[in-house]
Design an enzyme around this catalytic site. Structure first.
Site, PDB file in Angstrom:
ATOM      1  N   ILE A   7       0.682  -1.314  -0.385  1.00  0.00           N
ATOM      2  CA  ILE A   7       0.429  -0.575  -0.143  1.00  0.00           C
ATOM      3  C   ILE A   7       1.134   1.110  -0.013  1.00  0.00           C
ATOM      4  O   ILE A   7       1.958   1.186   1.173  1.00  0.00           O
ATOM      5  CB  ILE A   7      -0.639   0.314   1.365  1.00  0.00           C
ATOM      6  N   ASP A  58       9.564   8.279  -1.558  1.00  0.00           N
ATOM      7  CA  ASP A  58       9.179   9.219  -1.979  1.00  0.00           C
ATOM      8  C   ASP A  58       9.077   8.804  -3.426  1.00  0.00           C
ATOM      9  O   ASP A  58      10.030   8.559  -4.104  1.00  0.00           O
ATOM     10  CB  ASP A  58      10.658  10.694  -2.073  1.00  0.00           C
ATOM     11  N   ASN A  85      -1.840   4.141  -4.070  1.00  0.00           N
ATOM     12  CA  ASN A  85      -2.657   4.926  -2.846  1.00  0.00           C
ATOM     13  C   ASN A  85      -2.326   6.707  -3.657  1.00  0.00           C
ATOM     14  O   ASN A  85      -2.968   7.556  -3.335  1.00  0.00           O
ATOM     15  CB  ASN A  85      -3.035   4.759  -2.095  1.00  0.00           C
ATOM     16  N   TYR A 151      -3.709  19.391 -11.169  1.00  0.00           N
ATOM     17  CA  TYR A 151      -4.528  17.956 -10.263  1.00  0.00           C
ATOM     18  C   TYR A 151      -5.346  17.032 -11.353  1.00  0.00           C
ATOM     19  O   TYR A 151      -5.081  16.042 -11.287  1.00  0.00           O
ATOM     20  CB  TYR A 151      -5.672  17.912  -9.124  1.00  0.00           C
ATOM     21  N   LYS A 155      -5.137  13.399 -12.907  1.00  0.00           N
ATOM     22  CA  LYS A 155      -6.452  11.521 -12.220  1.00  0.00           C
ATOM     23  C   LYS A 155      -6.988  11.787 -13.551  1.00  0.00           C
ATOM     24  O   LYS A 155      -6.841  10.191 -13.685  1.00  0.00           O
ATOM     25  CB  LYS A 155      -6.576  12.280 -10.961  1.00  0.00           C
ATOM     26  N   VAL A 184     -13.135  13.213   0.538  1.00  0.00           N
ATOM     27  CA  VAL A 184     -13.113  12.284   1.740  1.00  0.00           C
ATOM     28  C   VAL A 184     -12.129  13.061   2.272  1.00  0.00           C
ATOM     29  O   VAL A 184     -11.166  13.908   2.306  1.00  0.00           O
ATOM     30  CB  VAL A 184     -12.063  11.644   1.380  1.00  0.00           C
TER      31      VAL A 184
HETATM   32  P1  NDP Z   1      -3.524  12.027   2.574  1.00  0.00           P
HETATM   33  O1  NDP Z   1      -2.524  13.629   2.395  1.00  0.00           O
HETATM   34  O2  NDP Z   1      -4.503  11.456   3.648  1.00  0.00           O
HETATM   35  O3  NDP Z   1      -1.911  10.862   1.994  1.00  0.00           O
HETATM   36  C1  NDP Z   1      -1.761  11.043   1.146  1.00  0.00           C
HETATM   37  C2  NDP Z   1      -0.872  10.213   1.289  1.00  0.00           C
HETATM   38  O4  NDP Z   1      -0.417   9.901   0.348  1.00  0.00           O
HETATM   39  C3  NDP Z   1       0.143  10.246   2.650  1.00  0.00           C
HETATM   40  O5  NDP Z   1       0.333   8.390   2.967  1.00  0.00           O
HETATM   41  C4  NDP Z   1       1.054  10.593   1.536  1.00  0.00           C
HETATM   42  O6  NDP Z   1       2.433  10.175   2.416  1.00  0.00           O
HETATM   43  C5  NDP Z   1       1.668   9.810   0.668  1.00  0.00           C
HETATM   44  N1  NDP Z   1       2.164  10.175  -0.254  1.00  0.00           N
HETATM   45  C6  NDP Z   1       1.718  11.780  -0.854  1.00  0.00           C
HETATM   46  N2  NDP Z   1       2.636  12.025  -1.829  1.00  0.00           N
HETATM   47  C7  NDP Z   1       3.595  11.094  -1.979  1.00  0.00           C
HETATM   48  C8  NDP Z   1       4.979  11.102  -2.253  1.00  0.00           C
HETATM   49  N3  NDP Z   1       5.170  11.933  -3.158  1.00  0.00           N
HETATM   50  N4  NDP Z   1       5.235   9.939  -2.263  1.00  0.00           N
HETATM   51  C9  NDP Z   1       5.456   9.208  -1.232  1.00  0.00           C
HETATM   52  N5  NDP Z   1       4.195   8.875  -0.597  1.00  0.00           N
HETATM   53  C10 NDP Z   1       3.337  10.141  -1.076  1.00  0.00           C
HETATM   54  O7  NDP Z   1      -5.416  11.977   1.221  1.00  0.00           O
HETATM   55  P2  NDP Z   1      -5.408  10.896   1.145  1.00  0.00           P
HETATM   56  O8  NDP Z   1      -5.832   9.620   1.884  1.00  0.00           O
HETATM   57  O9  NDP Z   1      -7.213  11.545   0.552  1.00  0.00           O
HETATM   58  O10 NDP Z   1      -5.269  10.657  -0.518  1.00  0.00           O
HETATM   59  C11 NDP Z   1      -5.150   9.129  -0.689  1.00  0.00           C
HETATM   60  C12 NDP Z   1      -5.363   9.320  -2.432  1.00  0.00           C
HETATM   61  O11 NDP Z   1      -6.940   9.530  -2.892  1.00  0.00           O
HETATM   62  C13 NDP Z   1      -4.484  10.133  -3.019  1.00  0.00           C
HETATM   63  O12 NDP Z   1      -4.542   9.370  -4.799  1.00  0.00           O
HETATM   64  C14 NDP Z   1      -5.917  11.333  -3.846  1.00  0.00           C
HETATM   65  O13 NDP Z   1      -5.283  11.721  -4.378  1.00  0.00           O
HETATM   66  C15 NDP Z   1      -6.638  10.022  -3.841  1.00  0.00           C
HETATM   67  N6  NDP Z   1      -7.795  10.673  -3.583  1.00  0.00           N
HETATM   68  C16 NDP Z   1      -8.167  11.242  -2.115  1.00  0.00           C
HETATM   69  C17 NDP Z   1     -10.033  12.288  -1.878  1.00  0.00           C
HETATM   70  C18 NDP Z   1      -9.991  13.247  -0.998  1.00  0.00           C
HETATM   71  O14 NDP Z   1     -10.937  13.878  -1.011  1.00  0.00           O
HETATM   72  N7  NDP Z   1      -9.402  13.107   0.301  1.00  0.00           N
HETATM   73  C19 NDP Z   1     -11.122  12.485  -3.123  1.00  0.00           C
HETATM   74  C20 NDP Z   1     -10.647  11.322  -3.897  1.00  0.00           C
HETATM   75  C21 NDP Z   1      -8.723  11.232  -4.261  1.00  0.00           C
HETATM   76  P3  NDP Z   1       4.334  10.570   3.858  1.00  0.00           P
HETATM   77  O15 NDP Z   1       3.373  12.184   3.156  1.00  0.00           O
HETATM   78  O16 NDP Z   1       4.163  10.172   4.144  1.00  0.00           O
HETATM   79  O17 NDP Z   1       4.419  10.828   2.058  1.00  0.00           O
HETATM   80  C1  8X3 Z   2     -10.129  14.854  -4.031  1.00  0.00           C
HETATM   81  C2  8X3 Z   2     -10.949  15.207  -4.277  1.00  0.00           C
HETATM   82  O1  8X3 Z   2     -12.866  17.170  -6.014  1.00  0.00           O
HETATM   83  O2  8X3 Z   2     -10.181  17.679  -3.895  1.00  0.00           O
HETATM   84  O3  8X3 Z   2      -9.223  13.972  -5.376  1.00  0.00           O
HETATM   85  O4  8X3 Z   2     -11.170  16.727  -6.818  1.00  0.00           O
HETATM   86  S1  8X3 Z   2     -11.705  16.209  -6.044  1.00  0.00           S
END
Ligand code: NDP
Ligand code: 8X3
Length: 251
Positions: A7, A58, A85, A151, A155, A184
């Site tokens: 993950i 990263d 993710n 963004y 996606k 979310v």
């Molecule tokens: P969070 O910010 O809570 O989590 C993002 C995760 O991605 C963290 O664990 C972060 O870990 C990791 N991450 C980000 N950039 C990097 C990098 N360069 N290298 C390694 N790890 C990275 O957001 P979400 O849980 O909401 O997001 C998870 C996924 O869901 C994303 O792809 C997001 O686009 C997608 N998403 C989110 C939505 C929302 O509304 N929240 C809606 C739709 C999609 P760390 O900082 O420790 O590296």
């Molecule tokens: C995250 C949801 O609406 O900010 O992907 O794009 S939104």
């Protein structure tokens, strides 16, 4: 059957909630992210349920991704499920006011990072003729909304790659699918608004947003269908949200 899952982005939000549900169902995990302290904390929390291995890298740095995955101990090398993710939005500005650093972070992380990880995990799946790649897209992969520009483009690319992977890996018996959430409540908005917590909190005020656990539940359901069943594309909104821009805060 899924014995081991990998993950990315497991240090918070959707990835962390996904790690918790899989570990509690006795699935061994490789959990990844940049924040080592968060990975260690999660490993401590989940080790009573399953074997947990942490990988700190990263996703934008291809050599680090490759090295980290090559370093996996033998018992974690055979990955049954990859959850792509890791990702974030950086900024929410009209394209003409966008920052090139933000654009780089989104294209390099959400698109190229996903590719680097997948490239390193695929060979073992191809060898086994079995595996599941689950890509976390977004409703931003389906519709472009004002100020979403780069963004959304990142996606849309995930959506295209999801389709491309499914087509090319079909002959290797590998399942590929995507989940596309709406709002979310995670650290996502705090990252997007660069630590402006007031602005971030506002995104989730006045209605019930999806919770990370809601998406983790769906990921678990999708991943645990019988192997001949592939849920290939799933859009999930909070009930209060109809499109990226239509949100009912008065329900
Ligand atoms: P969070 O910010 O809570 O989590 C993002 C995760 O991605 C963290 O664990 C972060 O870990 C990791 N991450 C980000 N950039 C990097 C990098 N360069 N290298 C390694 N790890 C990275 O957001 P979400 O849980 O909401 O997001 C998870 C996924 O869901 C994303 O792809 C997001 O686009 C997608 N998403 C989110 C939505 C929302 O509304 N929240 C809606 C739709 C999609 P760390 O900082 O420790 O590296
Ligand atoms: C995250 C949801 O609406 O900010 O992907 O794009 S939104």
């Amino acid at each position: 059957m899924i014995k081991t899952a990998f993950i990315t982005g497991a240090t918070s939000g959707i990835g962390k909630a996904t790690a918790i549900i899989f570990a509690k169902n006795s699935v061994n995990l490789v959990i990844c992210g940049r924040r080592a302290n968060k990975l260690d904390e999660l490993k401590r929390e989940l080790s009573e349920y399953a074997k947990i291995h942490t990988l700190q890298f990263d996703v934008r740095h291809k050599e680090d991704v490759q090295k980290a995955i090559e370093s996996l101990p033998e018992e974690f090398k055979s990955i049954d499920l990859l959850v792509n993710n890791a990702g974030n939005a950086h900024g929410l500005n009209p394209i003409q006011e966008g920052s090139i650093d933000d654009w780089d972070a989104m294209i390099d992380g959400n698109v190229k990072g996903l590719l680097y990880v997948t490239k390193a995990i695929m060979p073992e799946m191809i060898k086994k003729k079995r595996g599941f790649i689950l890509n976390i897209g977004s409703i931003a992969a389906k519709e472009v909304y004002p100020n979403g520009n780069v963004y959304c483009a990142s996606k849309f690319a995930v959506d295209a790659l999801n389709k491309g992977m499914r087509i090319d890996l079909n002959k290797h018996n590998i399942r590929v699918g995507a989940i596309h959430p709406g709002f979310v409540e995670t650290e996502f908005s705090e990252v997007r608004f660069k630590g402006d917590t007031e602005r971030a909190d506002d995104v989730y005020k006045g209605y019930k947003a999806l919770q990370a656990e809601d998406i983790a539940d769906i990921i678990y359901f999708v991943a645990t269908r019988p192997y001949h069943v592939n849920i290939e594309d799933l859009i999930v909104y909070p009930t209060a949200q109809a499109t990226p821009t239509i949100l009912n805060k008065d329900a």
